[in-house]
Design an enzyme around this catalytic site. Structure first.
Site, mmCIF file in Angstrom:
data_model
loop_
_atom_site.group_PDB
_atom_site.id
_atom_site.type_symbol
_atom_site.label_atom_id
_atom_site.label_comp_id
_atom_site.label_asym_id
_atom_site.label_seq_id
_atom_site.Cartn_x
_atom_site.Cartn_y
_atom_site.Cartn_z
ATOM 1 N N ALA A 48 0.774 6.474 -4.341
ATOM 2 C CA ALA A 48 -0.429 5.967 -4.399
ATOM 3 C C ALA A 48 -0.442 4.398 -4.765
ATOM 4 O O ALA A 48 -1.184 3.490 -4.262
ATOM 5 C CB ALA A 48 -1.319 6.577 -5.320
ATOM 6 N N PHE A 50 2.217 2.406 -4.727
ATOM 7 C CA PHE A 50 3.225 1.734 -3.685
ATOM 8 C C PHE A 50 2.019 1.332 -2.852
ATOM 9 O O PHE A 50 2.011 0.026 -2.371
ATOM 10 C CB PHE A 50 4.137 2.655 -3.176
ATOM 11 C CG PHE A 50 5.088 1.981 -2.108
ATOM 12 C CD1 PHE A 50 6.217 1.401 -2.417
ATOM 13 C CD2 PHE A 50 4.658 1.871 -0.883
ATOM 14 C CE1 PHE A 50 7.055 0.887 -1.817
ATOM 15 C CE2 PHE A 50 5.300 1.405 0.050
ATOM 16 C CZ PHE A 50 6.759 0.785 -0.278
ATOM 17 N N ASP A 51 1.080 2.191 -2.126
ATOM 18 C CA ASP A 51 0.255 1.626 -1.255
ATOM 19 C C ASP A 51 -0.735 0.632 -1.691
ATOM 20 O O ASP A 51 -0.894 -0.141 -0.828
ATOM 21 C CB ASP A 51 -0.319 3.034 -0.637
ATOM 22 C CG ASP A 51 0.462 3.937 0.175
ATOM 23 O OD1 ASP A 51 0.083 5.146 0.269
ATOM 24 O OD2 ASP A 51 1.586 3.497 0.753
ATOM 25 N N SER A 98 4.730 9.762 7.561
ATOM 26 C CA SER A 98 3.789 9.840 6.564
ATOM 27 C C SER A 98 2.358 9.929 6.742
ATOM 28 O O SER A 98 2.123 10.094 8.116
ATOM 29 C CB SER A 98 4.057 8.363 5.626
ATOM 30 O OG SER A 98 3.800 7.480 6.486
ATOM 31 N N LEU A 99 1.357 9.628 5.813
ATOM 32 C CA LEU A 99 0.136 9.882 5.964
ATOM 33 C C LEU A 99 -0.745 8.488 5.728
ATOM 34 O O LEU A 99 -0.220 7.745 4.821
ATOM 35 C CB LEU A 99 -0.453 10.874 5.358
ATOM 36 C CG LEU A 99 0.011 12.420 5.902
ATOM 37 C CD1 LEU A 99 -0.530 13.481 4.733
ATOM 38 C CD2 LEU A 99 -0.567 13.048 7.023
ATOM 39 N N LYS A 131 -2.936 18.653 -1.171
ATOM 40 C CA LYS A 131 -1.681 17.840 -0.797
ATOM 41 C C LYS A 131 -0.655 18.230 -1.874
ATOM 42 O O LYS A 131 -0.864 17.844 -3.209
ATOM 43 C CB LYS A 131 -1.979 16.372 -1.066
ATOM 44 C CG LYS A 131 -0.997 15.460 -0.403
ATOM 45 C CD LYS A 131 -1.279 13.872 -0.466
ATOM 46 C CE LYS A 131 -0.309 13.148 -0.037
ATOM 47 N NZ LYS A 131 0.908 13.189 -0.858
ATOM 48 N N ARG A 152 13.083 14.851 3.991
ATOM 49 C CA ARG A 152 12.400 13.976 4.999
ATOM 50 C C ARG A 152 12.951 12.688 5.109
ATOM 51 O O ARG A 152 13.089 11.875 6.414
ATOM 52 C CB ARG A 152 10.985 13.482 4.373
ATOM 53 C CG ARG A 152 10.251 12.508 5.189
ATOM 54 C CD ARG A 152 8.908 12.192 4.481
ATOM 55 N NE ARG A 152 8.417 11.041 4.731
ATOM 56 C CZ ARG A 152 7.224 10.468 4.502
ATOM 57 N NH1 ARG A 152 6.499 11.184 3.444
ATOM 58 N NH2 ARG A 152 6.861 9.279 4.885
ATOM 59 N N GLU A 188 6.621 21.899 1.919
ATOM 60 C CA GLU A 188 7.022 21.087 0.531
ATOM 61 C C GLU A 188 7.726 22.047 -0.316
ATOM 62 O O GLU A 188 7.427 23.108 -0.502
ATOM 63 C CB GLU A 188 5.810 20.492 -0.255
ATOM 64 C CG GLU A 188 4.755 19.766 0.561
ATOM 65 C CD GLU A 188 5.351 18.177 0.411
ATOM 66 O OE1 GLU A 188 5.351 17.656 1.459
ATOM 67 O OE2 GLU A 188 5.865 17.954 -0.579
ATOM 68 N N LYS A 353 -6.606 10.678 -1.896
ATOM 69 C CA LYS A 353 -5.977 10.802 -3.107
ATOM 70 C C LYS A 353 -7.104 10.653 -4.398
ATOM 71 O O LYS A 353 -7.798 9.714 -4.265
ATOM 72 C CB LYS A 353 -5.244 9.373 -3.282
ATOM 73 C CG LYS A 353 -3.883 9.323 -2.222
ATOM 74 C CD LYS A 353 -2.849 10.253 -2.490
ATOM 75 C CE LYS A 353 -1.704 10.592 -1.568
ATOM 76 N NZ LYS A 353 -0.987 9.264 -2.092
#
Length: 810
Positions: A48, A50-51, A98-99, A131, A152, A188, A353
């Protein structure tokens, strides 16, 4: 008339630098993390945060294109994958993407509206899923048998962790018929929250038992190596660290579980009909005894989606596993295929998120730290607080202006925010809690490490720097740690802690003296225990206590390294007496006591009185020390580009270093080149050329080169290549433009260069082919005009496999 781009202000340049450094540090931390580091919950940046930082960087570069340098984080999609010890790299059958992250219901609405318009449906059917806060994993079943489990990684390549995954009892090894010939199950791995809590309780009990054993053995005059069991603070990191352990028997003791959320490649077989929807696949997975989340719902309206997000958010703390949001996907598999993918994410899915969590904690002090280039930045030192699964005690404050902007004072009760594992952020003070004892932060005028004045490197710079690069211990420590990083010489044993031990072994000496002054004990490597007499432990005798504490402690140890020039001449005997100070913990908590111990050698065993100690067992180099010295020896034959990166030449990153090494071939040729000649190299330009040229003019830099050469470092080693694939693209000149899924622009170029291609930055008549992905733009147009072959980015993997033969097919 051509419109010139706007010129960024100094503040905007500074913000770009801050964002770039934070993003690169986060990438390095993630891809370089050891199992121990992951399990400790010390990750500083989540997806989160990072984005958010990445989006801000993109916005800055869209306004000021000149900031988008070749080494900018926006020129990269992910990080390279280097397998941990004991594991191998494996290519996924189908890319693990990724998403697209969204942070508001309005963005969810926009995504839903786009899907409806693209599919021509008023209310497309959607799967809404929790998630899960875990580690992404791909399970490959062939003929119904589990043959491989892969993390991944960078989306194209991950680590083969099959031996560890086989210890997870909820993952079946065989699928009941009917089943496809091959299927990749995506999901996951996580630690169930209740099991995680019980696991930690068991370890705490073991620590209490081992503490009793140690006490009893000490009473009997015996030494023991029984150690403390690590108490994990973060379920997600505990799961990630566990899967990267090379000891499967240890992983089997960890409370790990798995939930599937989709499939990758499917190769059908007779008698098996693949489901047409994602929800149908969830039913099929359940029939195969592969667990899926019971929280998943099929919805078809925005109201249902909003209700799902709201309900799950209210119950997120009471679920079986941690979550950090909601994943929305188009249910129809054919519709997914028709919508396709962008360079990084599927268009048919998004991840909402939840807002970040916040806590209050006390700001005890504001310290300053010195980076590799001398940049001096303030950071918050806080009362340790548990925030979203990890203990936070420090947070960056970026620069003095940021401290003033936030209005925080030393002693404030502050609001601390952290979403998931993100880097903690001090939002501001709780003004109503102030009592008048708070004080303003004053930026020091001298370097805290070497005492040299700090000031801007040149007029107009916003950053303050220590310009004593040659002699500043803090900068040397950072340069040594950088030298060992995977982007430089890739020396696993040369990280932050070993760099500190080599350059600043007495880094904690003042804290140890303060502990003695406070009545705590200090244990030396020989077993001798130091403590001030009770007569000096009373209040009001600070000067006497300080003098007595310093007198009790052994003489300060001198660093092994005063310059990186001596690094490659290190011998095992040079490291024998490197001592560091380490806090003594009890059940994971500081006791206030300290111990002195050898960093690179085992601890010696002694007996007898303090003034006549007898050595029972001599210290010996540890296995990691032996490995470090072997890695240093091997690094002497590193490719020239890696050595250039290791020299910490400002602005010279891996991409520019590769281009320079390929063009000049040796350090001698680089030193002899003029700024003009250096600037002519594709992707280098005047700034990098001038920086490189200026670096060679500094006398102590030249001494580093001379010392390394004397130690046997080869400054003319070409780019190392895999002999089996080295000639696949030999003789070809290739250009990469636009996005290539699973690769950064740099890693795509590296992959081509490793197969013998010359990788150019512009299309010309000499270009053999252009690899074109989304955003290729004018280069694709020019390639068409010149009749240059164009290879679609989706065939990049085929190009790497077939080499020049693919061009003949086009």
């Amino acid at each position: 008339m051509q419109i010139q781009p706007a010129t960024p202000s100094e503040a905007e340049k500074q913000r770009w630098q801050e964002l770039a450094e934070q993003i690169e540090a986060a990438r390095a931390e993630y891809y370089d993390a050891t199992p121990e580091a992951l399990e400790a919950g010390l990750t500083t940046l989540s997806d989160a945060q990072f984005d958010q930082l990445y989006s801000e960087l993109q916005e800055l570069e869209s306004r000021f294109p000149q900031l988008a340098t070749k080494d900018s984080p926006t020129a990269q999609v992910g990080g390279s994958v280097t397998a941990a010890e004991g594991f191998t790299k494996v290519a996924h059958l189908q890319r693990m993407t990724s998403l697209e992250d969204v942070f508001s219901l309005a963005e969810v609405d926009d995504w839903f509206t786009r899907m409806a318009k693209s599919l021509g449906q008023k209310q497309p059917v959607i799967t809404a899923e929790a998630k899960i806060d875990g580690l992404a994993l791909s399970l490959v079943y062939e003929d119904g048998q589990l043959v491989r489990a892969v993390t991944r990684g960078d989306g194209n390549i991950g680590e083969d962790v099959t031996s560890n995954v086989l210890t997870i009892t909820s993952i079946p090894r065989l699928l009941p018929a009917p089943h496809p010939q091959t299927v990749e199950v995506r999901g996951e791995v996580f630690c169930p929250l209740d099991d995680f809590a019980f696991f930690n309780q068991d370890r705490e009990a073991m620590n209490r038992e081992s503490l009793f054993t140690r006490v009893e053995m000490a009473k009997a005059g015996l030494k023991t190596r029984i150690g403390q069991q690590k108490i994990f603070v973060n379920p997600r990191n505990a799961a990630a660290g566990s899967l990267r352990r090379k000891e499967s028997w240890l992983v089997a003791r960890r409370p790990l579980d798995f939930l599937a959320h989709g499939v990758g490649q499917v190769t059908e077989a007779a008698g098996f009909e693949a489901p047409k929807t994602l929800s149908g696949w969830f039913e099929q997975l359940s029939q195969w005894h592969i667990q899926t989340s019971e929280l998943t719902k099929v919805v078809s309206s925005l109201k249902d989606i909003h209700d799902y997000i709201d309900d799950l958010g209210k119950n997120r703390l009471s679920l079986r596993h941690g979550i950090d949001g909601v994943v929305l996907k188009i249910n129809d598999r054919a519709a997914q295929e028709s919508l396709g993918y962008t360079a990084r994410v599927p268009r048919w899915a998004c991840a909402y998120k939840y807002p970040p969590l916040e806590v209050h904690t006390r700001l005890h002090d504001i310290g300053v730290q010195v980076g590799r280039t001398g940049r001096v930045t303030p950071f918050a030192i806080m009362e340790p607080v548990l925030l979203d699964g990890s203990v936070v005690a420090r947070a960056t404050l970026h620069n003095p202006g940021e401290v003033a902007r936030k209005g925080v004072k030393i002693g404030d009760l502050v609001v601390l925010r952290k979403a998931g594992d993100v880097i903690p952020e001090v939002l501001g003070p709780v003004l109503s809690a102030r009592d008048g004892s708070e004080r303003d932060f004053v930026m020091p005028t001298e370097c805290p490490s070497c005492g040299h004045p700090i000031r801007p490197a040149k007029e107009g710079d916003a950053d303050l720097r220590c310009l004593n690069a040659a002699s500043c211990p803090a900068q040397l420590t950072e340069r040594i740690a950088h030298l060992g990083a995977r982007s430089a010489l890739d020396i696993e044993g040369l990280g932050d802690q070993s760099a500190l031990a080599l350059t600043q072994p007495e880094a904690n000496r003042e804290l140890v003296a303060a502990a003695l002054m406070g009545g705590h004990r200090v244990e030396l490597e020989t077993g001798q225990k130091l403590q001030l007499p009770e007569s000096l432990q009373a209040e009001g005798q600070e000067a006497e206590r300080r003098e007595a504490a310093q007198a009790l402690m052994p003489p300060a140890a001198q660093p092994v390294l005063h310059t990186e020039g001596a690094l490659f001449a290190l011998r095992a005997e040079d490291l024998k007496d490197v001592m560091i100070w380490q806090p003594i913990l009890n059940e994971g908590q500081p006791t206030g006591d300290w111990r002195q111990l050898r960093y690179f050698y085992t601890q010696g065993t002694y007996r007898g009185p303090v003034d006549a100690l007898e050595v029972v067992a001599e210290p010996q180099p540890t296995k990691s020390t032996v490995a470090l010295l072997e890695q240093l020896e091997a690094a002497k034959e590193s490719p020239l580009w890696r050595i250039l990166v290791a020299l910490s030449i400002r602005h010279v990153g891996p991409v520019a270093a590769r281009d320079l090494a390929a063009r000049f071939g040796s350090l001698e040729a680089l030193q002899a080149a003029s700024v003009e000649e250096l600037s002519e190299v594709d992707g280098v330009g005047p700034q990098i050329a001038q920086s490189l040229n200026s670096w060679f003019e500094v006398d102590w830099h030249q001494q580093i080169i001379a010392d390394w050469q004397a130690a046997g470092v080869n400054f003319s080693v070409g780019v190392q290549q895999d002999t089996e694939t080295a000639d696949l693209l030999a003789g070809l000149t290739l250009v990469v433009s636009g996005s290539v899924e699973g690769y950064t622009r740099d890693s795509a170029k590296e992959a081509l260069a490793a197969r013998g291609a010359r990788v150019a930055s512009s299309v010309s008549k000499k270009t053999s082919a252009l690899v074109a992905g989304p955003g290729a733009g004018s280069k694709a147009t020019k390639a068409q005009d010149l009749g240059v072959k164009i290879i679609p980015a989706e065939r990049f993997g085929e190009l790497l496999e077939k080499g020049a033969a693919l061009l003949e097919e086009l």
